[in-house]
Design an enzyme around this catalytic site. Structure first.
Site, PDB file in Angstrom:
ATOM      1  N   ARG A  63       0.832  -1.209   0.000  1.00 51.79           N
ATOM      2  CA  ARG A  63       0.000   0.000   0.000  1.00 51.79           C
ATOM      3  C   ARG A  63       0.868   1.262   0.000  1.00 51.79           C
ATOM      4  O   ARG A  63       0.405   2.352  -0.330  1.00 51.79           O
ATOM      5  CB  ARG A  63      -1.003  -0.004   1.163  1.00 51.79           C
ATOM      6  CG  ARG A  63      -1.929   1.199   1.195  1.00 51.79           C
ATOM      7  CD  ARG A  63      -3.259   0.944   1.922  1.00 51.79           C
ATOM      8  NE  ARG A  63      -3.118   0.142   3.117  1.00 51.79           N
ATOM      9  CZ  ARG A  63      -2.588   0.562   4.269  1.00 51.79           C
ATOM     10  NH1 ARG A  63      -2.160   1.805   4.388  1.00 51.79           N
ATOM     11  NH2 ARG A  63      -2.500  -0.256   5.303  1.00 51.79           N
ATOM     12  N   TYR A 116     -18.262  14.574 -15.969  1.00 53.81           N
ATOM     13  CA  TYR A 116     -18.582  13.157 -15.817  1.00 53.81           C
ATOM     14  C   TYR A 116     -19.618  12.978 -14.689  1.00 53.81           C
ATOM     15  O   TYR A 116     -19.493  13.617 -13.631  1.00 53.81           O
ATOM     16  CB  TYR A 116     -17.270  12.428 -15.494  1.00 53.81           C
ATOM     17  CG  TYR A 116     -17.429  10.988 -15.165  1.00 53.81           C
ATOM     18  CD1 TYR A 116     -17.811  10.068 -16.138  1.00 53.81           C
ATOM     19  CD2 TYR A 116     -17.212  10.526 -13.875  1.00 53.81           C
ATOM     20  CE1 TYR A 116     -17.968   8.734 -15.832  1.00 53.81           C
ATOM     21  CE2 TYR A 116     -17.349   9.187 -13.563  1.00 53.81           C
ATOM     22  CZ  TYR A 116     -17.733   8.291 -14.533  1.00 53.81           C
ATOM     23  OH  TYR A 116     -17.883   6.986 -14.228  1.00 53.81           O
ATOM     24  N   ASP A 181      -9.832  17.374 -15.776  1.00 54.65           N
ATOM     25  CA  ASP A 181     -10.080  15.982 -16.142  1.00 54.65           C
ATOM     26  C   ASP A 181      -9.904  15.908 -17.654  1.00 54.65           C
ATOM     27  O   ASP A 181     -10.711  16.435 -18.417  1.00 54.65           O
ATOM     28  CB  ASP A 181     -11.492  15.558 -15.724  1.00 54.65           C
ATOM     29  CG  ASP A 181     -11.762  14.080 -16.004  1.00 54.65           C
ATOM     30  OD1 ASP A 181     -11.153  13.527 -16.942  1.00 54.65           O
ATOM     31  OD2 ASP A 181     -12.612  13.488 -15.298  1.00 54.65           O
ATOM     32  N   LYS A 206     -10.106   4.193 -19.455  1.00 54.32           N
ATOM     33  CA  LYS A 206     -10.559   4.519 -20.805  1.00 54.32           C
ATOM     34  C   LYS A 206      -9.407   4.363 -21.806  1.00 54.32           C
ATOM     35  O   LYS A 206      -8.941   3.271 -22.020  1.00 54.32           O
ATOM     36  CB  LYS A 206     -11.164   5.928 -20.805  1.00 54.32           C
ATOM     37  CG  LYS A 206     -12.081   6.202 -19.603  1.00 54.32           C
ATOM     38  CD  LYS A 206     -13.316   5.325 -19.582  1.00 54.32           C
ATOM     39  CE  LYS A 206     -14.084   5.374 -18.256  1.00 54.32           C
ATOM     40  NZ  LYS A 206     -14.469   6.672 -17.760  1.00 54.32           N
TER      41      LYS A 206
HETATM   42  C1  LIG Z   1     -14.854   7.205 -16.497  1.00 60.56           C
HETATM   43  C2  LIG Z   1     -14.546   8.598 -16.149  1.00 60.56           C
HETATM   44  C3  LIG Z   1     -14.214   8.951 -14.837  1.00 60.56           C
HETATM   45  C4  LIG Z   1     -14.217   7.957 -13.709  1.00 60.56           C
HETATM   46  O1  LIG Z   1     -13.249   6.976 -13.878  1.00 60.56           O
HETATM   47  P1  LIG Z   1     -13.384   5.462 -13.322  1.00 60.56           P
HETATM   48  O2  LIG Z   1     -12.109   4.849 -13.779  1.00 60.56           O
HETATM   49  O3  LIG Z   1     -14.616   4.879 -13.908  1.00 60.56           O
HETATM   50  O4  LIG Z   1     -13.494   5.579 -11.835  1.00 60.56           O
HETATM   51  C5  LIG Z   1     -13.891  10.275 -14.584  1.00 60.56           C
HETATM   52  N1  LIG Z   1     -13.907  11.205 -15.568  1.00 60.56           N
HETATM   53  C6  LIG Z   1     -14.227  10.897 -16.827  1.00 60.56           C
HETATM   54  C7  LIG Z   1     -14.224  11.970 -17.870  1.00 60.56           C
HETATM   55  C8  LIG Z   1     -14.561   9.588 -17.164  1.00 60.56           C
HETATM   56  O5  LIG Z   1     -14.886   9.296 -18.421  1.00 60.56           O
END
Ligand SMILES: *Cc1c(COP(=O)(O)O)cnc(C)c1O
Length: 415
Positions: A63, A116, A181, A206
């Site tokens: 961790r 998101y 983001d 993603k």
């Molecule tokens: C999917 C997504 C998240 C969250 O990510 P996870 O890996 O599902 O926790 C945050 N921001 C955007 C733009 C996303 O597409």
């Protein structure tokens, strides 16, 4: 030596120690604990890690530190032009850590919709003791308070693909750090830190992973923030598994090629959708009018791999398209080698209040497509056939606001 190009960094970063180890592929270190050997200095080693500092000698416990995950972090930092990066179990774990680390500077956050759905929910729910003020990206300075610790924006935005001028938001935020983001853009198309942002977040689930089979999140930032994020990660435990770290690191090598090729397909589909009679609106930064502030070329190196479109006939017609596609997969998430289609109003953004959702441009007939690496012609044939059914439904049917049957209290926090 001249700084290596982006593609070279994508393939080679985070692998600097491999030749010395006598291996070609990075080893996956699955140890949860590490023998301490001599007790001399181990206390200092532990303290340094627990405060978010660098590895001294012994990782001590998984961790606190994992060498496989660190390779991915180094590679991602190299692609974002960041001092460091800190990886987490998911994008939401990464955002949680940023919000917790930011609380040292106050409990107020300024954010711009749309973001998101999970981010919207985490900020708006007050779950982490955060107070949020939602504002337009041009009005960030007006929303600041003395206890504002962070400004949160997402660009391209989900699912409207609206582009926000990062440098302008940074200028308005003044001393307050800005988190971008950048999941939809990937480091291939945009580097927010170069525009003055303090933190850039990716849902690594993603494009970075890119094959729909690994979950993770990562924040690229300066050394000070990185130490605080590691401290939070150690305290709260949202660590990335080493096997996921390996897969994400491997994914980075092909990231530039995948993004450029998917983007080519997205441009092809966006143009065709925009002139289809069953489509009332298309959102894509590469279409005329899709980049109102002229940010393509200046902030983003290309329009990206996602597009949204609105089918005539609202939610009912959108559902029909989702059911009729055969090559595209009706599923949330994005950034995989295969194309996905989803309905934001009932899936990714169902946790957002309906009025706010519509105010931020997410209509009932909107569908979002993440374009993969299939032949664009095949994808278009599939969409065209699915849209043919919508035309048969007739225009003006089922007007938008039809409610989905899932109880709205059950938050579905998906991407
Ligand atoms: C999917 C997504 C998240 C969250 O990510 P996870 O890996 O599902 O926790 C945050 N921001 C955007 C733009 C996303 O597409």
């Amino acid at each position: 030596m001249k700084k290596p190009g982006f593609e070279t960094r994508a393939v080679h970063s985070g692998r600097e120690d491999l030749a010395g180890l006598g291996v070609h592929a990075p080893p996956i270190d699955l140890s949860t604990t590490y023998p301490v050997g001599s007790m001399g200095g181990i206390g200092e080693c532990f303290d340094a890690l627990a405060q978010g500092g660098p590895l001294r000698d012994n990782p001590i416990y998984a961790r606190l530190h994992n060498p496989t995950v660190v390779r991915f972090e180094k590679a991602l930092a190299a692609l974002e032009g960041a001092e460091e990066a800190v990886a987490f179990a998911s994008g939401m774990a990464a955002l949680t850590a940023v919000l917790l680390a930011a609380r040292q500077g106050g409990k107020h956050v300024v954010a711009c919709r749309p973001v998101y759905g999970g981010t919207d929910h985490l900020l708006d729910s007050g779950l982490l003791g955060v107070e949020v003020t939602w504002t337009h990206p041009h009005h960030v300075s007006r929303a600041l308070r003395p206890d504002t610790a962070l400004v949160v924006v997402e660009t391209p935005a989900n699912p409207t693909l609206a582009l926000i001028d990062i440098a302008r938001v940074v200028a308005q935020a003044g001393e307050v750090p800005v988190l971008v983001d950048s999941t939809f853009a990937t480091p291939v198309l945009q580097n927010p830190l170069a525009l003055g942002a303090s933190l850039v977040l990716h849902s690594a689930t993603k494009f970075l992973g890119g094959h729909g089979d690994v979950m993770g999140g990562v924040v690229a930032t300066n050394a000070g923030w990185a130490a605080r994020l590691r401290q939070v990660r150690i305290a709260t435990g949202g660590v990335l598994h080493p096997e996921a770290g390996y897969m994400l690191h491997r994914g980075l090598a092909t990231l530039p090629v995948r993004v450029r090729e998917s983007q080519r397909g997205a441009m092809f589909l966006a143009k065709r959708l925009a002139s289809h009679p069953a489509v009332s609106r298309t959102w894509y930064p590469g279409l005329p009018g899709g980049d109102a502030e002229g940010l393509l070329g200046r902030q983003m190196r290309g329009p990206g791999c996602l597009l949204s479109f609105e089918v005539v006939g609202g939610a009912k017609a959108a559902a029909q398209v989702m059911e009729r596609v055969e090559l595209l997969t009706p599923a949330v998430s994005l950034g995989s080698v295969d194309s996905l289609i989803q309905h934001p109003a009932s899936l990714t953004h169902r946790v957002v209040d309906e009025k706010l959702r519509e105010a931020s441009g997410i209509s009932a007939g909107m569908l979002r497509v993440s374009v993969g690496l299939e032949s664009p012609e095949d994808l278009w044939a599939d969409l065209q056939r699915a849209l043919e059914g919508v035309r048969l439904l007739g225009h003006g049917g089922g007007e938008g606001s039809e409610k989905s049957r899932c109880p709205s209290g059950d938050a579905v926090l998906v991407g």
